[in-house]
Scaffold this motif. Structure first.
Motif, short mmCIF file in Angstrom:
data_model
loop_
_atom_site.label_atom_id
_atom_site.label_comp_id
_atom_site.label_asym_id
_atom_site.label_seq_id
_atom_site.Cartn_x
_atom_site.Cartn_y
_atom_site.Cartn_z
N LYS A 175 0.81 -1.22 0.00
CA LYS A 175 0.00 0.00 0.00
C LYS A 175 0.84 1.26 0.00
O LYS A 175 0.35 2.34 -0.28
CB LYS A 175 -0.91 0.00 1.25
CG LYS A 175 -1.97 -1.08 1.24
CD LYS A 175 -2.83 -1.05 2.48
CE LYS A 175 -2.17 -1.65 3.70
NZ LYS A 175 -1.83 -3.09 3.61
N ARG A 218 3.37 4.07 4.60
CA ARG A 218 4.35 4.84 5.39
C ARG A 218 5.01 5.95 4.57
O ARG A 218 5.03 7.10 5.02
CB ARG A 218 5.36 3.88 6.04
CG ARG A 218 4.67 2.97 7.07
CD ARG A 218 5.33 1.62 7.23
NE ARG A 218 4.49 0.69 8.00
CZ ARG A 218 3.49 -0.02 7.47
NH1 ARG A 218 3.18 0.08 6.18
NH2 ARG A 218 2.77 -0.84 8.23
N HIS A 244 10.57 -0.76 6.17
CA HIS A 244 9.31 -1.50 6.30
C HIS A 244 9.38 -2.83 5.55
O HIS A 244 9.04 -3.89 6.10
CB HIS A 244 8.16 -0.63 5.78
CG HIS A 244 6.88 -1.36 5.57
ND1 HIS A 244 6.20 -1.99 6.61
CD2 HIS A 244 6.14 -1.60 4.45
CE1 HIS A 244 5.10 -2.56 6.13
NE2 HIS A 244 5.05 -2.35 4.82
N ASP A 295 10.22 -10.78 9.06
CA ASP A 295 9.07 -11.26 9.83
C ASP A 295 8.53 -12.58 9.25
O ASP A 295 8.05 -13.45 9.98
CB ASP A 295 7.97 -10.19 9.79
CG ASP A 295 6.80 -10.50 10.71
OD1 ASP A 295 7.06 -10.84 11.88
OD2 ASP A 295 5.64 -10.40 10.27
N ARG A 312 1.60 -10.10 0.19
CA ARG A 312 1.12 -9.27 -0.93
C ARG A 312 0.66 -10.16 -2.09
O ARG A 312 0.89 -9.85 -3.26
CB ARG A 312 2.22 -8.31 -1.40
CG ARG A 312 2.64 -7.31 -0.31
CD ARG A 312 3.89 -6.56 -0.67
NE ARG A 312 4.12 -5.41 0.21
CZ ARG A 312 5.22 -4.68 0.20
NH1 ARG A 312 6.20 -4.97 -0.60
NH2 ARG A 312 5.35 -3.67 1.02
N GLN A 316 8.66 -6.49 18.11
CA GLN A 316 8.67 -7.85 17.55
C GLN A 316 9.16 -8.86 18.58
O GLN A 316 8.66 -9.98 18.67
CB GLN A 316 9.57 -7.87 16.30
CG GLN A 316 9.73 -9.21 15.64
CD GLN A 316 8.51 -9.62 14.83
OE1 GLN A 316 7.49 -8.95 14.84
NE2 GLN A 316 8.60 -10.73 14.14
N PHE A 356 -4.11 1.26 12.87
CA PHE A 356 -3.71 0.38 11.76
C PHE A 356 -3.58 -1.06 12.25
O PHE A 356 -4.05 -2.00 11.60
CB PHE A 356 -2.38 0.87 11.18
CG PHE A 356 -1.94 0.10 9.97
CD1 PHE A 356 -2.34 0.50 8.71
CD2 PHE A 356 -1.15 -1.03 10.09
CE1 PHE A 356 -1.96 -0.22 7.58
CE2 PHE A 356 -0.76 -1.75 8.97
CZ PHE A 356 -1.17 -1.34 7.72
C1 GRG Z 1 15.10 -9.13 12.52
C2 GRG Z 1 16.57 -7.12 13.15
C3 GRG Z 1 15.26 -7.67 12.72
C4 GRG Z 1 14.27 -6.81 12.50
C5 GRG Z 1 12.96 -7.15 11.99
C6 GRG Z 1 10.58 -8.66 11.89
C7 GRG Z 1 10.67 -7.36 12.58
C8 GRG Z 1 11.98 -6.93 13.05
C9 GRG Z 1 9.65 -6.60 12.80
C10 GRG Z 1 8.33 -6.97 12.29
C11 GRG Z 1 7.47 -5.83 12.26
C12 GRG Z 1 6.19 -6.19 11.58
C13 GRG Z 1 6.20 -7.11 10.42
C14 GRG Z 1 5.07 -5.65 12.01
C15 GRG Z 1 3.77 -5.89 11.41
C16 GRG Z 1 3.28 -4.62 10.85
C17 GRG Z 1 2.31 -4.82 9.75
C18 GRG Z 1 0.86 -4.95 10.06
C19 GRG Z 1 2.75 -4.87 8.51
C20 GRG Z 1 1.91 -4.89 7.31
O1 GRG Z 1 1.91 -3.56 6.81
P1 GRG Z 1 1.11 -3.15 5.51
O2 GRG Z 1 -0.28 -3.73 5.56
O3 GRG Z 1 1.94 -3.91 4.39
O4 GRG Z 1 1.23 -1.68 5.34
P2 GRG Z 1 2.06 -3.58 2.84
O5 GRG Z 1 2.20 -4.93 2.20
O6 GRG Z 1 0.82 -2.86 2.38
O7 GRG Z 1 3.29 -2.75 2.71
#
Ligand code: GRG
Length: 306
Positions: free
Chosen positions: A59, A62, A91, A98, A110, A167, A229
């Protein structure tokens, strides 16, 4: 995922405006990322993996927030494009890591195979690492004065480290046991998801050299948007199909994670989403520039279905 399909076609003016903002500003970033990165610097298969993780839909919420918060504070697009591009790299890196087998072990993102399925786990780890480095490398070249550049680096570093802490809380525990369940979930959401969205809004303001009152207003907007969100994301996990959302759903309950719907129930979550949407819009009042796009983004993020 095409932002134009984010909601059904019935809708109010604000919802239509939100779709338009997301589509137009999102496309601007998609093009900017393709053109502004020198892909020839890396081995072909590494560049391909980064492009797959970065340019495969999404999307672009950010970076769009960076751009619109910058415009609402009277700033220039060129600084916001660099800052938003850097934030989107972080992101996308977080999504790739993740999804890894050792974290969420997801195979769909996606609507496409996740990067470790597409290119193998070692490449997914290394492409993510590169994207984090690329993000800070881009910011180092932001076309603004050195003090603003340093503030942007600081904001991105804070957002990224809070996201990692969130996380860890979510997957490895460590939350203060004295906190009531709803406060525990709120803390995870604020850090894991909220921190980057908050950083996006503050970075947008800093790109414009905004004063403290403006940064405060954008922070309130960003914090409300970030929590909203993730509550919507939790709701989608229990109400939508994997096909519709383009990533695995129904996983939160299966994994025993504490979620907003699990703690509060679906109806109370929907009320909380509406409260946060209104709080986000209210926070925009002191801003002097065009705030309608930011209000429209709050509207559309409250009702999104993917
Ligand atoms: C491993 C050092 C290290 C860092 C990574 C994995 C991690 C730390 C953090 C995860 C953060 C995470 C995935 C949070 C979830 C947030 C979330 C709902 C993401 C989806 O965002 P959208 O819907 O995605 O905006 P699109 O696909 O639209 O960009």
């Amino acid at each position: 995922m095409d932002p134009a399909t984010i909601t059904p076609s019935h809708t109010t003016h604000m919802e239509q405006e939100g779709r338009k903002v997301l589509l137009e500003s999102g496309t601007l970033f998609e093009d900017w990322l393709k053109q502004s990165i020198d892909w020839s610097k890396w081995p072909d298969h590494l560049a391909e993996a980064v492009r797959y993780g970065l340019l495969g839909g999404g999307k672009r919420l950010r970076p769009v927030l960076v751009l619109q918060c910058c415009r609402a504070s009277g700033g220039r697009d060129d600084v916001a494009l660099t800052a938003g591009g850097a934030l989107e790299l972080v992101h996308c890196f977080s999504l790739i890591h993740d999804d890894l087998p050792s974290l969420d072990n997801d195979e769909l993102r996606r609507g496409q195979p996740t990067l470790h399925v597409h290119a193998g786990e070692p490449m997914a780890i290394l492409a993510g690492d590169l994207m984090l480095a690329m993000a800070f490398g881009l910011l180092a070249q932001a076309p603004c004065d050195a003090a603003v550049r340093a503030t942007l680096v600081d904001e991105l570093a804070t957002g990224t480290s809070d996201m990692v802490a969130g996380q860890v809380y979510d997957t490895l525990g460590g939350l203060p046991a004295t906190l009531p369940p709803v406060e525990q979930v709120k803390l995870v959401h604020r850090k894991k998801t909220g921190a980057l969205i908050r950083a996006a809004c503050r970075m947008g303001g800093h790109c414009a050299g905004a004063d403290d009152d403006t940064i405060h207003a954008l922070t309130t907007y960003g914090e409300a948007m970030g929590l909203m969100f993730q509550i919507v994301d939790d709701l989608l996990d229990v109400t939508q199909s994997t096909d519709h959302v383009g990533k695995a759903t129904g996983k939160d309950a299966d994994s025993g994670k504490r979620t907003y719907p699990g703690v509060l129930g679906i109806e109370a979550c929907q009320q909380e989403v509406e409260r946060l949407r209104a709080e986000a819009v209210q926070a925009l009042q002191p801003l002097k520039g065009a705030t309608e796009p930011l209000a429209a983004l709050a509207e559309i993020m409250a009702i999104r279905t993917n």
